[in-house]
Design a protein around this motif. Structure first.
Motif, short mmCIF file in Angstrom:
data_model
loop_
_atom_site.label_atom_id
_atom_site.label_comp_id
_atom_site.label_asym_id
_atom_site.label_seq_id
_atom_site.Cartn_x
_atom_site.Cartn_y
_atom_site.Cartn_z
N ALA A 49 0.83 -1.22 0.00
CA ALA A 49 0.00 0.00 0.00
C ALA A 49 0.85 1.25 0.00
CB ALA A 49 -0.93 0.00 1.21
N ASP A 50 1.96 1.22 0.74
CA ASP A 50 2.86 2.39 0.82
C ASP A 50 3.64 2.56 -0.48
OD1 ASP A 50 2.00 2.88 3.40
OD2 ASP A 50 3.59 1.70 4.32
N VAL A 51 3.95 1.47 -1.14
CA VAL A 51 4.64 1.55 -2.44
C VAL A 51 3.75 2.25 -3.46
CG1 VAL A 51 5.50 0.18 -4.39
CG2 VAL A 51 6.06 -0.51 -2.05
N VAL A 52 2.47 1.89 -3.47
CA VAL A 52 1.52 2.52 -4.40
C VAL A 52 1.33 3.99 -4.04
CG1 VAL A 52 -0.85 2.48 -5.26
CG2 VAL A 52 0.36 0.33 -4.86
N ALA A 53 1.24 4.28 -2.74
CA ALA A 53 1.05 5.67 -2.29
C ALA A 53 2.24 6.53 -2.68
CB ALA A 53 0.84 5.70 -0.78
N ALA A 54 3.44 5.99 -2.57
CA ALA A 54 4.66 6.74 -2.93
C ALA A 54 4.68 7.02 -4.43
CB ALA A 54 5.89 5.96 -2.51
N ALA A 55 4.25 6.05 -5.22
CA ALA A 55 4.20 6.25 -6.67
C ALA A 55 3.18 7.31 -7.04
CB ALA A 55 3.87 4.92 -7.36
N ALA A 56 2.05 7.32 -6.33
CA ALA A 56 1.02 8.32 -6.59
C ALA A 56 1.52 9.72 -6.25
CB ALA A 56 -0.24 7.99 -5.78
N LYS A 57 2.24 9.83 -5.16
CA LYS A 57 2.78 11.13 -4.74
C LYS A 57 3.78 11.65 -5.76
CE LYS A 57 5.04 13.47 -0.86
NZ LYS A 57 5.63 13.30 0.51
N ALA A 58 4.63 10.73 -6.25
CA ALA A 58 5.64 11.13 -7.24
C ALA A 58 4.99 11.53 -8.57
CB ALA A 58 6.63 9.99 -7.46
N THR B 217 -0.75 12.39 -8.88
CA THR B 217 -2.15 12.02 -9.10
C THR B 217 -2.43 10.69 -8.40
OG1 THR B 217 -3.88 11.69 -10.78
CG2 THR B 217 -1.73 10.74 -11.25
N ALA B 218 -3.70 10.44 -8.10
CA ALA B 218 -4.07 9.23 -7.36
C ALA B 218 -3.82 7.97 -8.19
CB ALA B 218 -5.54 9.29 -6.96
N ILE B 219 -3.39 6.92 -7.48
CA ILE B 219 -3.24 5.60 -8.09
C ILE B 219 -3.93 4.61 -7.16
CG2 ILE B 219 -1.67 3.78 -8.84
CD1 ILE B 219 0.45 5.88 -9.34
#
Length: 308
Positions: free
Chosen positions: A263-272, A275-277
């Motif tokens: 979940a944190d990997v996806v959140a970090a990608a979204a932040k970078a 936009t939301a992922i």
């Protein structure tokens, strides 16, 4: 020439296990004579498929295919892993996986679809393949995954050819982020799913019966600890919580680094990406899951054949 009716074709198919189109042709060639039609099919090697129907098919291949924002996975079984190397079998798996993008997660609907090339339905083509290859085969299951926007990635573990192997995985990411952000992430997540084998996306997707089973196991373990009742309850809940964390995709530690939750990997990608992922779902299909394989006693088979 005698009229060939649908009921005659069905009766011949039930007798021989041959494909619908083959049965129709056999009856036409033999002027509707049922026994002669059986012999015609046997002479062509098409009735042999029925004799193989009782064998256990626990080998074979899993296929995955993606078209835009939709993916499909299909499992086709055979008796031995030798068949998985057969070009005819591999081509069949690859073709029906592509068809599954339209049939959805319904194996019966997929079996009823026309097989490309005018060879009858998927089920009839499979019956013909059984006769040609000489082993029982079955279209066991299919699954699909779709997102409204974003990407669906496919990954095959132990691949024998592109898109087909022993474990097939689909992962869906829903997002407006560009493909060069989503596709590498989805591919890594698919590899994670293949390795970590999550049971569900999150806690809400876990089978309640399975959770209760884990609770019972945790209770039995805690009962031998000699701790006070209130501590035992905390131990039980801790055990269930650990099971949920280890069994759900969003809570598992990402296999690529072994320390960050998915979940944190996806959140970090979204932040970078700015936009939301959203990790919308996954499919993991492993060859032979849940099939009880028959154990063969070769010495006993030889003795039986020799009449000993």
């Amino acid at each position: 020439m005698a009229e060939v009716t649908a009921s005659m074709v069905k009766d011949l198919r039930d007798k021989t296990g041959a494909g619908m189109m083959d049965c129709k042709k056999a009856l036409a060639e033999t002027a509707g004579d049922m026994e002669a039609a059986v012999d015609w099919l046997r002479a062509k090697g098409l009735a042999a498929a029925a004799k193989k129907a009782g064998r256990t098919a626990a080998e074979g291949l899993v296929g995955v295919a993606v078209n835009g924002t939709k993916g499909a996975a299909v499992e086709v079984n055979s008796e031995t892993d030798f068949v998985a190397k057969n070009d005819i079998f591999q081509a069949f798996v690859r073709t029906v996986t592509g068809l599954a993008l339209d049939s959805g997660a319904d194996a019966e609907a997929l079996a009823a679809m026309p097989f490309p090339g005018g060879e009858g339905t998927v089920a009839e083509k499979l019956t013909a393949n059984i006769a040609t290859i000489g082993e029982q085969q079955s279209l066991r299951r299919t699954a699909t995954l779709e997102v409204s926007q974003g990407t669906v990635a496919a990954y095959v573990h132990n691949a024998v050819a592109p898109g087909i192997g022993r474990i097939g995985v689909l992962v869906g990411l829903e997002s407006a982020a560009p493909a060069d952000v989503l596709e590498p992430l989805a591919k890594q997540l698919a590899m994670h799913v293949a390795a970590a084998n999550p049971l569900a996306l999150d806690e809400t997707g876990l089978d309640p019966a399975l959770v209760e089973r884990e609770r019972a196991i945790a209770r039995e373990k805690a009962a031998t600890s000699g701790k006070p009742a209130e501590i035992i309850e905390k131990m039980i809940e801790g055990g269930v919580r650990k099971f949920a964390q280890e069994s759900t995709l969003v809570n598992q530690l990402f296999v690529m680094d072994g320390k960050t939750k998915v979940a944190d990997v996806v959140a970090a990608a979204a932040k970078a990406a700015g936009t939301a992922i959203a990790l919308k779902g996954f499919v993991r299909m492993q060859l032979g899951e849940g099939i009880e394989k028959q154990q063969s006693d070769f010495a006993a088979e030889v003795a039986a054949a020799a009449g000993l």
